[in-house]
Write an enzyme that holds these catalytic residues in place. Structure first.
Site, PDB file in Angstrom:
ATOM      1  N   SER A 165       0.988  -1.097   0.012  1.00 38.22           N
ATOM      2  CA  SER A 165      -0.086   0.214  -0.148  1.00 38.22           C
ATOM      3  C   SER A 165       1.133   1.174   0.019  1.00 38.22           C
ATOM      4  CB  SER A 165      -0.740   0.085   1.396  1.00 38.22           C
ATOM      5  OG  SER A 165      -1.287   1.158   1.450  1.00 38.22           O
ATOM      6  N   TYR A 221      -2.163  -0.660  10.405  1.00 33.00           N
ATOM      7  CA  TYR A 221      -2.308  -1.002   8.993  1.00 33.00           C
ATOM      8  C   TYR A 221      -0.827  -0.281   8.192  1.00 33.00           C
ATOM      9  CZ  TYR A 221      -3.703  -1.348   3.976  1.00 33.00           C
ATOM     10  OH  TYR A 221      -3.637  -1.533   2.726  1.00 33.00           O
TER      11      TYR A 221
HETATM   12  N1  LIG Z   1      -8.426  -0.784  -1.739  1.00 32.62           N
HETATM   13  C1  LIG Z   1      -7.483  -0.168  -1.822  1.00 32.62           C
HETATM   14  O1  LIG Z   1      -7.696   1.128  -1.937  1.00 32.62           O
HETATM   15  C2  LIG Z   1      -6.349  -0.664  -1.534  1.00 32.62           C
HETATM   16  C3  LIG Z   1      -5.205   0.366  -1.264  1.00 32.62           C
HETATM   17  C4  LIG Z   1      -3.795  -0.101  -0.966  1.00 32.62           C
HETATM   18  C5  LIG Z   1      -3.529  -1.343  -0.751  1.00 32.62           C
HETATM   19  N2  LIG Z   1      -4.603  -2.459  -0.662  1.00 32.62           N
HETATM   20  C6  LIG Z   1      -4.377  -3.684  -0.427  1.00 32.62           C
HETATM   21  O2  LIG Z   1      -4.968  -4.511  -1.664  1.00 32.62           O
HETATM   22  C7  LIG Z   1      -5.347  -5.787  -1.100  1.00 32.62           C
HETATM   23  C8  LIG Z   1      -6.898  -6.181  -1.243  1.00 32.62           C
HETATM   24  O3  LIG Z   1      -7.634  -5.323  -0.622  1.00 32.62           O
HETATM   25  P1  LIG Z   1      -9.005  -5.038  -1.000  1.00 32.62           P
HETATM   26  O4  LIG Z   1      -9.313  -3.544  -1.216  1.00 32.62           O
HETATM   27  O5  LIG Z   1      -9.600  -5.758  -2.119  1.00 32.62           O
HETATM   28  O6  LIG Z   1      -9.672  -5.356   0.323  1.00 32.62           O
HETATM   29  P2  LIG Z   1     -11.145  -6.183   0.852  1.00 32.62           P
HETATM   30  O7  LIG Z   1     -12.132  -5.942  -0.213  1.00 32.62           O
HETATM   31  O8  LIG Z   1     -11.199  -5.864   2.109  1.00 32.62           O
HETATM   32  O9  LIG Z   1     -10.595  -7.788   0.488  1.00 32.62           O
HETATM   33  C9  LIG Z   1      -9.742  -8.210   1.517  1.00 32.62           C
HETATM   34  C10 LIG Z   1      -9.373  -9.782   1.233  1.00 32.62           C
HETATM   35  O10 LIG Z   1      -8.951 -10.211   2.145  1.00 32.62           O
HETATM   36  C11 LIG Z   1      -9.307 -11.584   2.919  1.00 32.62           C
HETATM   37  N3  LIG Z   1      -8.703 -11.834   4.184  1.00 32.62           N
HETATM   38  C12 LIG Z   1      -8.613 -11.219   5.220  1.00 32.62           C
HETATM   39  N4  LIG Z   1      -8.112 -11.748   6.310  1.00 32.62           N
HETATM   40  C13 LIG Z   1      -7.761 -12.963   5.833  1.00 32.62           C
HETATM   41  C14 LIG Z   1      -7.344 -14.126   6.229  1.00 32.62           C
HETATM   42  N5  LIG Z   1      -6.764 -14.260   7.589  1.00 32.62           N
HETATM   43  N6  LIG Z   1      -7.157 -15.412   5.611  1.00 32.62           N
HETATM   44  C15 LIG Z   1      -7.495 -15.198   4.108  1.00 32.62           C
HETATM   45  N7  LIG Z   1      -8.347 -14.090   3.612  1.00 32.62           N
HETATM   46  C16 LIG Z   1      -8.364 -13.038   4.384  1.00 32.62           C
HETATM   47  C17 LIG Z   1     -10.831 -11.041   2.777  1.00 32.62           C
HETATM   48  O11 LIG Z   1     -11.478 -11.920   3.126  1.00 32.62           O
HETATM   49  P3  LIG Z   1     -13.183 -12.083   3.585  1.00 32.62           P
HETATM   50  O12 LIG Z   1     -13.827 -11.765   2.451  1.00 32.62           O
HETATM   51  O13 LIG Z   1     -13.591 -13.620   4.260  1.00 32.62           O
HETATM   52  O14 LIG Z   1     -13.049 -10.944   4.800  1.00 32.62           O
HETATM   53  C18 LIG Z   1     -11.015 -10.458   1.453  1.00 32.62           C
HETATM   54  O15 LIG Z   1     -10.885 -11.532   0.576  1.00 32.62           O
HETATM   55  C19 LIG Z   1      -4.816  -5.727   0.528  1.00 32.62           C
HETATM   56  O16 LIG Z   1      -3.638  -6.185   0.780  1.00 32.62           O
HETATM   57  C20 LIG Z   1      -4.859  -4.133   0.887  1.00 32.62           C
HETATM   58  O17 LIG Z   1      -4.059  -3.815   1.887  1.00 32.62           O
HETATM   59  C21 LIG Z   1      -5.864  -2.081  -1.195  1.00 32.62           C
END
Ligand SMILES: NC(=O)c1ccc[n+]([C@@H]2O[C@H](COP(=O)([O-])OP(=O)(O)OC[C@H]3O[C@@H](n4cnc5c(N)ncnc54)[C@H](OP(=O)(O)O)[C@@H]3O)[C@@H](O)[C@H]2O)c1
Length: 304
Positions: A165, A221
């Site tokens: 991130s 985070y």
């Molecule tokens: N969205 C952004 O703007 C953004 C920006 C920078 C970085 N990121 C990074 O991008 C990645 C994806 O983020 P996102 O925005 O798509 O988030 P999201 O929609 O909240 O999805 C997170 C995913 O991680 C899974 N997860 C969490 N804990 C877990 C565990 N213990 N074992 C297996 N699965 C687990 C969740 O499963 P459940 O469905 O069961 O909860 C979900 O599938 C993350 O690494 C995040 O830090 C996102």
């Protein structure tokens, strides 16, 4: 005929992870979409299969559960005999977000340490959620990575992609000495990195974030992604035969951001997928800001 490439994506049931699975599958990779919840994962695979991606299969994986990790490793060993790509995407934000107020604020771009005292009714960071965030985003990501090294070493072009991130930028730390230590990859060790994470948790629990220069907002985070970036560099140094990189996907509309992001999951998946499919001339140990090589330590706010 080209050899098949196999990829594991963690947290593939929704958000950016789901889209990474879709884009990898569209490029001919055999994808193991994993999810901690069986039903949500099977549903996601059903949707991708129905859209014509028969090269996506499901396997349960909770990255915090060692028996779940070893069950997946056995499955991959038995059925494919190697792993080509591991995408560490699963993460949690470690916050309670009050959606309405958060959207009115304009999302994470307006969450600033200088104004931390004004945010108490918008985002809260209880210690327990912060601790869980570090457990998932840092410790469990390390465990799964290390568990799959032997299978990755059986691939001709192994790749590890850590979805990081912009919050993993050292810019967010206010402790210059610690920033220098985390940049000094030649002297940093795995043990010291674990110690730094533990030091943060102790300070978080005892209300010493400001005193020791930790981030005051989205604290756990940010530290989890700062530690993940340093870990990426240590792994790249240790395993010269595996490309290990980290990627900021962009500020994306997903559950994690309460849909406040600037871009879609299609945009967000592009960087991680590109890095997963890097050609054999590298690079490794690098931070990508979406599809471009970026900095581990910015001088100005990297979010604007
Ligand atoms: N969205 C952004 O703007 C953004 C920006 C920078 C970085 N990121 C990074 O991008 C990645 C994806 O983020 P996102 O925005 O798509 O988030 P999201 O929609 O909240 O999805 C997170 C995913 O991680 C899974 N997860 C969490 N804990 C877990 C565990 N213990 N074992 C297996 N699965 C687990 C969740 O499963 P459940 O469905 O069961 O909860 C979900 O599938 C993350 O690494 C995040 O830090 C996102």
């Amino acid at each position: 005929m080209e050899e098949k490439r196999y990829a594991i994506v963690t947290g593939g049931n929704r958000g950016i992870g789901y889209e990474i699975c879709r884009q990898l599958a569209s490029k001919g990779v055999e994808v193991i979409l994993t999810s901690r919840n069986q039903d949500r994962g099977e549903e996601a695979v059903k949707n991708l299969n129905a859209s014509g991606f028969s090269n996506v299969i499901f396997h349960q994986l909770d990255i915090t559960d060692p028996s779940s990790i070893s069950c997946l490793a056995k499955f991959v060993q038995t059925h494919f005999g190697k792993l080509d790509i591991l995408i560490n995407n699963a993460a949690e934000i470690g916050l309670i977000i009050h959606d309405e107020e958060f959207r009115a604020l304009g999302g994470f771009v307006h969450v600033l340490d200088e104004e931390a005292h004004l945010l108490t009714n918008i985002i809260e960071q209880p210690y327990e959620l912060g601790e869980r965030c570090l457990k998932i985003n840092y410790h469990a990501t390390k465990t799964i990575t290390e568990s799959f090294i032997p299978l990755l070493q059986l691939s001709k072009s192994p790749r590890i992609v850590n979805v990081s991130s912009v919050y993993g930028d050292l810019y967010w730390l206010h402790n210059e000495k610690l920033k220098e230590e985390l940049q000094d990859i030649d002297n940093l060790t795995d043990e010291r990195l674990d110690e730094i994470v533990q030091w943060f948790l102790t300070d978080f629990k005892t209300g010493q974030l400001k005193k020791n220069g930790w981030p005051l907002t989205v604290s756990a985070y940010k530290v989890s992604k700062i530690a993940l970036n340093a870990y990426t560099r240590l792994m790249a140094k240790k395993y010269k035969d595996i490309f290990v990189n980290c990627v900021h996907p962009g500020y994306i509309k997903t559950g994690m951001t309460s849909q406040t992001g600037f871009a879609t999951v299609e945009e967000g998946a592009k960087g991680p997928v590109m890095v997963a499919l890097l050609p054999d001339n590298g690079p490794s140990g690098v931070y990508f800001d979406q599809t471009q090589i970026g900095n581990f330590s910015s001088k100005a706010n990297p979010f604007v």
